[in-house]
Motif scaffolding. Sequence first.
Motif, short mmCIF file in Angstrom:
data_model
loop_
_atom_site.label_atom_id
_atom_site.label_comp_id
_atom_site.label_asym_id
_atom_site.label_seq_id
_atom_site.Cartn_x
_atom_site.Cartn_y
_atom_site.Cartn_z
N GLY A 95 2.25 4.82 1.06
CA GLY A 95 2.34 5.48 2.35
C GLY A 95 3.42 6.53 2.36
O GLY A 95 4.18 6.68 1.41
N SER A 103 0.86 -1.17 0.00
CA SER A 103 0.00 0.00 0.00
C SER A 103 0.90 1.23 0.00
O SER A 103 2.02 1.20 0.49
CB SER A 103 -0.94 0.01 1.21
N VAL A 155 -6.00 6.43 7.99
CA VAL A 155 -4.91 6.33 7.02
C VAL A 155 -3.62 5.78 7.61
O VAL A 155 -2.63 5.65 6.91
CB VAL A 155 -4.64 7.70 6.36
N ALA A 170 -3.76 10.24 12.38
CA ALA A 170 -3.77 9.34 11.22
C ALA A 170 -4.68 8.14 11.47
O ALA A 170 -5.42 7.71 10.59
CB ALA A 170 -2.35 8.90 10.89
#
Length: 112
Positions: free
Chosen positions: A83, A81, A107, A102
């Motif tokens: 980031g 993913s 997220v 976050a």
Amino acid sequence: QLPCWATCTACRQTGRQWQCEVLTRESVHEAFRNGITAEQILQFLKMYAHREMRKNTPVIPPTISDQVRLWQLERDRLRSSEGVLYNQFVSASEFQTIRDYAADIGVLVYSN
């Protein structure tokens, strides 16, 4: 059924009434990329096993079925993913504040 076979094996030899195929890590991973699961591969092998192999219990040797399943687990083990890495925080409380924010907005991928 034959497209399944073609995507998960590498052909080695062909005769008039026989064909020698080999399961390799690469060929099995190619099948996985095409949406075929380990269980579908093993079911296909059982279905089209030679009559002498069908006399065995299990039909497919455990080392082969285990390896095909391990290759699928290997493929499914990691997910990537996108980031952003934040480091060098001024203080622990700044880190915790940003980490909590976050997490609150959904997220946060990883924190340590």
